[in-house]
Motif scaffolding. Structure first.
Motif, short mmCIF file in Angstrom:
data_model
loop_
_atom_site.label_atom_id
_atom_site.label_comp_id
_atom_site.label_asym_id
_atom_site.label_seq_id
_atom_site.Cartn_x
_atom_site.Cartn_y
_atom_site.Cartn_z
N ASN A 91 74.54 82.48 -81.63
CA ASN A 91 75.38 82.70 -80.45
C ASN A 91 74.55 83.04 -79.22
O ASN A 91 74.87 82.59 -78.11
CB ASN A 91 76.37 83.83 -80.74
CG ASN A 91 77.46 83.92 -79.69
OD1 ASN A 91 78.23 82.98 -79.50
ND2 ASN A 91 77.51 85.05 -79.00
N ALA A 94 72.93 79.83 -77.99
CA ALA A 94 73.98 78.96 -77.46
C ALA A 94 74.41 79.40 -76.06
O ALA A 94 74.59 78.56 -75.15
CB ALA A 94 75.17 78.93 -78.41
N GLU A 95 74.56 80.68 -75.88
CA GLU A 95 74.95 81.20 -74.55
C GLU A 95 73.85 80.94 -73.53
O GLU A 95 74.12 80.59 -72.38
CB GLU A 95 75.24 82.69 -74.65
CG GLU A 95 75.76 83.30 -73.37
CD GLU A 95 76.11 84.76 -73.54
OE1 GLU A 95 76.54 85.38 -72.53
OE2 GLU A 95 75.97 85.29 -74.66
N ALA A 98 73.97 77.21 -72.61
CA ALA A 98 75.12 76.90 -71.76
C ALA A 98 74.89 77.38 -70.33
O ALA A 98 75.22 76.66 -69.36
CB ALA A 98 76.38 77.54 -72.35
N ASP A 99 74.33 78.56 -70.16
CA ASP A 99 74.03 79.06 -68.81
C ASP A 99 72.95 78.20 -68.13
O ASP A 99 73.03 77.93 -66.93
CB ASP A 99 73.56 80.52 -68.88
CG ASP A 99 74.67 81.45 -69.35
OD1 ASP A 99 75.85 81.05 -69.25
OD2 ASP A 99 74.35 82.54 -69.85
N SER A 102 74.49 74.99 -66.89
CA SER A 102 75.29 75.24 -65.68
C SER A 102 74.41 75.42 -64.45
O SER A 102 74.80 75.08 -63.34
CB SER A 102 76.16 76.48 -65.88
OG SER A 102 77.06 76.29 -66.97
N PRO A 121 78.30 77.57 -82.49
CA PRO A 121 78.32 78.40 -81.27
C PRO A 121 78.06 77.62 -80.00
O PRO A 121 78.63 77.92 -78.94
CB PRO A 121 77.22 79.44 -81.54
CG PRO A 121 77.13 79.52 -83.03
CD PRO A 121 77.41 78.14 -83.52
N LEU A 122 77.19 76.59 -80.05
CA LEU A 122 76.87 75.85 -78.83
C LEU A 122 78.10 75.13 -78.28
O LEU A 122 78.39 75.21 -77.07
CB LEU A 122 75.75 74.84 -79.11
CG LEU A 122 75.31 73.98 -77.92
CD1 LEU A 122 74.83 74.86 -76.77
CD2 LEU A 122 74.22 73.00 -78.33
N ASP A 124 81.16 75.87 -78.96
CA ASP A 124 82.16 76.87 -78.58
C ASP A 124 82.00 77.26 -77.11
O ASP A 124 82.99 77.56 -76.43
CB ASP A 124 82.01 78.12 -79.47
CG ASP A 124 82.57 77.88 -80.86
OD1 ASP A 124 83.34 76.91 -81.03
OD2 ASP A 124 82.23 78.64 -81.79
N HIS A 125 80.76 77.23 -76.61
CA HIS A 125 80.52 77.54 -75.20
C HIS A 125 80.73 76.30 -74.31
O HIS A 125 81.23 76.43 -73.19
CB HIS A 125 79.10 78.07 -75.00
CG HIS A 125 78.90 79.46 -75.52
ND1 HIS A 125 78.68 79.75 -76.85
CD2 HIS A 125 78.89 80.66 -74.87
CE1 HIS A 125 78.54 81.05 -77.00
NE2 HIS A 125 78.65 81.64 -75.81
N LEU A 126 80.35 75.11 -74.80
CA LEU A 126 80.45 73.92 -73.96
C LEU A 126 81.86 73.34 -73.92
O LEU A 126 82.33 72.90 -72.86
CB LEU A 126 79.47 72.85 -74.47
CG LEU A 126 77.98 73.21 -74.38
CD1 LEU A 126 77.13 72.10 -74.99
CD2 LEU A 126 77.58 73.44 -72.93
N LYS A 127 82.54 73.28 -75.10
CA LYS A 127 83.91 72.76 -75.17
C LYS A 127 84.02 71.37 -74.52
O LYS A 127 84.78 71.15 -73.59
CB LYS A 127 84.90 73.72 -74.52
CG LYS A 127 84.99 75.07 -75.21
CD LYS A 127 86.00 75.98 -74.51
CE LYS A 127 86.22 77.26 -75.28
NZ LYS A 127 85.00 78.07 -75.43
#
Length: 369
Positions: A91, A94-95, A98-99, A102, A121-122, A124-127
């Motif tokens: 997690n 993954a966070e 994702a940051d 962005s 987890p990856l 879950d953040h990107l969707k």
């Protein structure tokens, strides 16, 4: 030298000359390319050819097997090709990814099965994609006008969660997409059904080379390119301490219990008797205790049985020819004892209690005339 020999030599030389002329007349020099098995880093790094190609283009590139921030200090404009280990990303990583996307990072990966990828987890953040895969198929990708400017891009087809952020794609909404590029704020995420075009074998074709060049376009020349060909999980010892501590605790308790069972009982030390009081009986008792501890009394019992039988046969010569139950009945009649009790006394004892009873009966036989 006669004429026959000269004729044979001339014929042989003529044949050799004709063969040489025929060889050089039919010989044609051609260059043939042969592929040797990969060796060195190319054996295990599927992106080795891509790494060498980017180095020749003076693009900073690095092949790694970890997402450790020390080894992979991701910055805006960098490109990360995640070739394996999607399910091993925790997690925290993954966070961080994702940051980074962005903020302007470019992520390229192969989700594989959508049912599995969407529960990592990856994603879950990107969707970015739906949890249902459409299927596996191939799509012809054309990168030029020549006959060799196309190749089949095969892989699991994906369905996006939303079509609004799609920047580029290969496929359609009905049959699914084999390639999707999403614009995520300042960065991009490229999803492929397969990263085979980026592998060592895939880059042999010119069409695949053009496709990979366009795939790297969003951040090409702006930052470093990180190629993750395998993602190592936590070390064995870290995993053992964090997840296997119940097994370690149970094993430690069992080891302590075994040590307590095998060890001597703790208590005050028994004082040694003075040397002048160590009589012969104490030495005999110590020897007997040693023999009993060594093999549970089997040797001591066997010695006692032989001693008693030797004495009985000297006292009663008829017993020399007797064995088994007949011998036990003879002894029971002579010494007025139960035959079954005598039979048990001469059998190998099963435990310490039986050993004690057997020696008591054998001692009675030895003490009687």
């Amino acid at each position: 030298m006669n004429r026959v020999t000269v004729s044979i030599v001339l014929v042989v030389l003529t044949l050799i000359g004709l063969g040489t002329l025929g060889f050089f007349h039919a010989y044609e020099r051609k260059e043939v390319e042969t592929y040797e098995p990969a060796h060195g880093e190319a054996r295990y790094n599927r992106f080795f050819a891509l790494q060498r190609t980017l180095e020749q283009l003076h693009v900073p590139v690095k092949s790694v097997t970890s997402l450790n921030p020390v080894q992979v200090p991701l910055k805006p404009g960098d490109t990360l090709v995640l070739g394996a280990g999607l399910t091993r990303i925790d997690n925290a990583d993954a966070e961080r990814l994702a940051d980074w996307v962005s903020d302007g990072g470019n992520l390229i990966l192969e989700p594989g099965s959508a049912e599995i990828a969407t529960h990592t987890p990856l994603f879950d953040h990107l969707k970015l994609i739906q949890s249902k895969s459409v299927g596996f198929s191939c799509t012809k990708v054309v990168t030029g006008e020549g006959k060799s400017d196309s190749f089949d891009l095969c892989g699991t087809r994906l369905q996006p969660s939303s079509h609004e952020d799609i920047d580029a794609s290969i496929g359609n909404a009905k049959t699914g997409y084999v390639f999707l590029r999403f614009q995520v704020e300042d960065g991009t995420v490229s999803l492929l059904g397969s990263l085979g075009a980026l592998s060592n074998e895939g880059l042999r074709g010119q069409a695949q080379q053009r496709f990979v060049r366009r795939l790297l376009d969003p951040g090409f020349g702006e930052g470093r390119v990180y190629l993750i060909y395998a993602l190592d999980g936590p070390s064995f010892w870290v995993k053992l301490l964090t997840q296997g501590w119940p097994a370690l605790l149970a094993s430690s308790l069992l080891l302590l219990a075994w040590a307590a069972a095998r060890g001597e009982r703790l208590g005050p030390m028994i004082p040694m008797p003075p040397i002048q009081r160590r009589a012969l009986l104490e030495h005999i008792q110590a020897a007997g205790e040693f023999l009993f501890r060594r093999d549970s009394g089997y040797t001591l019992h066997s010695m006692a049985c032989r001693t008693v039988l030797a004495r009985v046969r000297r006292m009663d010569p008829i017993c020399v020819t007797l064995e088994g139950d007949v011998l036990y009945e003879r002894l029971a009649e002579r010494y007025r004892l139960d035959p079954a009790l005598l039979a048990r006394a001469f059998q190998t004892p099963a435990n310490a209690m039986a050993f004690r009873d057997s020696l008591a009966i054998l001692a009675r036989l030895r003490s009687r005339p």
